[in-house]
Design an enzyme around this catalytic site. Structure first.
Site, short mmCIF file in Angstrom:
data_model
loop_
_atom_site.label_atom_id
_atom_site.label_comp_id
_atom_site.label_asym_id
_atom_site.label_seq_id
_atom_site.Cartn_x
_atom_site.Cartn_y
_atom_site.Cartn_z
N TYR A 82 8.49 1.21 -0.39
CA TYR A 82 7.24 0.95 -1.10
C TYR A 82 6.74 -0.45 -0.81
O TYR A 82 5.55 -0.65 -0.52
CB TYR A 82 7.47 1.15 -2.60
CG TYR A 82 6.24 0.97 -3.45
CD1 TYR A 82 5.24 1.93 -3.48
CD2 TYR A 82 6.09 -0.17 -4.26
CE1 TYR A 82 4.11 1.78 -4.28
CE2 TYR A 82 4.97 -0.33 -5.06
CZ TYR A 82 3.99 0.65 -5.06
OH TYR A 82 2.87 0.47 -5.86
N SER A 113 -6.91 11.97 -9.66
CA SER A 113 -6.24 12.74 -10.72
C SER A 113 -5.08 11.99 -11.34
O SER A 113 -4.46 12.49 -12.28
CB SER A 113 -5.75 14.08 -10.16
OG SER A 113 -4.83 13.87 -9.09
N ALA A 162 7.40 -2.28 1.77
CA ALA A 162 6.97 -2.35 3.17
C ALA A 162 5.58 -1.75 3.36
O ALA A 162 4.72 -2.32 4.05
CB ALA A 162 7.98 -1.63 4.05
#
Length: 266
Positions: free
Chosen positions: A149, A14, A151
């Site tokens: 993020y 989506s 990591a």
């Protein structure tokens, strides 16, 4: 892998890239299982897809219950030739400003969910098959404001590499695709404005979806997107001090926009 008549499970269907990828996969002749949490959006997307046999599967892949529901559905409805782990989450903020839920959600969705789904998918798929994990160039370049993020996507890259080697004799290929910034709602107005100020490139969801399709069709194991970002990935691996020096020059701007995250919480 040729996509004609292939069964594809697509998470994050989506989202901005997800909708475009679904359209392109269906246009190539694939039958899709669209997985996400927003049933009305998924049903609307299914109605727009060319071809027949597409289905909607509502599940939260960040939970064990959601993964189990997908596992049960796929076992009951035949094999899946291609799993695309596209769903992801980021939160642009300094680590001191992140809430505990922000950290947990990113790690759950970006890393743990693809690991759990790919493990289960090995029971559904009949080789030759493929698992596609969509990461980020920031999985290879540590960038301020995106520490968690980075990591989680770095972990996804190494997992993809290790799994591909583990399955080397099983006729199941693992493809890791790493886009740079993409023009989707995942990046809020702060990020879009910062990228404009810094001159950072940003790709369209349509182009990124085409690159994923090409990687699948060419049976690749890695595909890095965007120039000069994929050059910086190489430089960061060999001479990280050069990339550190470059980012240091941008840090005042980066931190200015990252700190605005606290304003969104009030």
């Amino acid at each position: 892998m040729q996509l004609e008549n292939k069964s594809v499970l697509l998470t994050g269907a989506s989202g901005g890239i997800g909708k475009e990828l679904a359209l392109q996969l269906a246009s190539a002749g694939a039958r899709l299982i669209l997985c996400g949490r927003n049933q009305p959006v998924l049903q609307e997307l299914v109605a727009r897809l060319p071809g027949e046999g597409h289905r909607v599967l509502v599940a939260d892949i960040a939970t064990l219950e959601g993964v189990a529901a997908i596992d049960s559905h796929c076992k009951a409805n035949g094999s899946v030739d291609l799993l695309v782990n596209l769903a992801g989450s980021n939160r642009f903020a300094l680590i001191t400003d992140l809430q505990p839920d922000d950290i947990e959600n990113q790690v759950q969705l970006n890393l743990l969910a693809p690991i759990r789904l790919s493990q289960r998918a090995l029971n559904w798929a009949t080789p030759p098959s493929m698992i596609v994990n969509v990461g980020s160039t920031l999985g290879a370049i540590g960038y301020p404001g995106y520490s968690v993020y980075c990591a989680s996507k770095a972990g996804l890259q190494r997992y993809s590499e290790a799994l591909n080697r583990e399955l080397d004799t099983e006729r199941t290929r693992v493809l890791y695709v790493a886009p740079r910034a993409t023009d989707t709602p995942l990046n809020d107005s702060r990020v879009r404005e910062m990228n404009q100020v810094l001159g950072n490139g940003c790709d369209s969801p349509q182009w990124v979806a085409r690159q994923i399709i090409e990687g699948i069709q060419r049976d690749q194991t890695e595909r890095w997107l965007g120039w000069p970002e994929k050059l910086f990935v190489r430089i960061n691996a060999l001479l990280p001090a050069l990339v550190t020096a470059s980012i240091r020059k941008q840090y005042a701007v980066i931190s200015q926009y990252a700190r605005k995250y606290k304003e969104t919480l009030s």
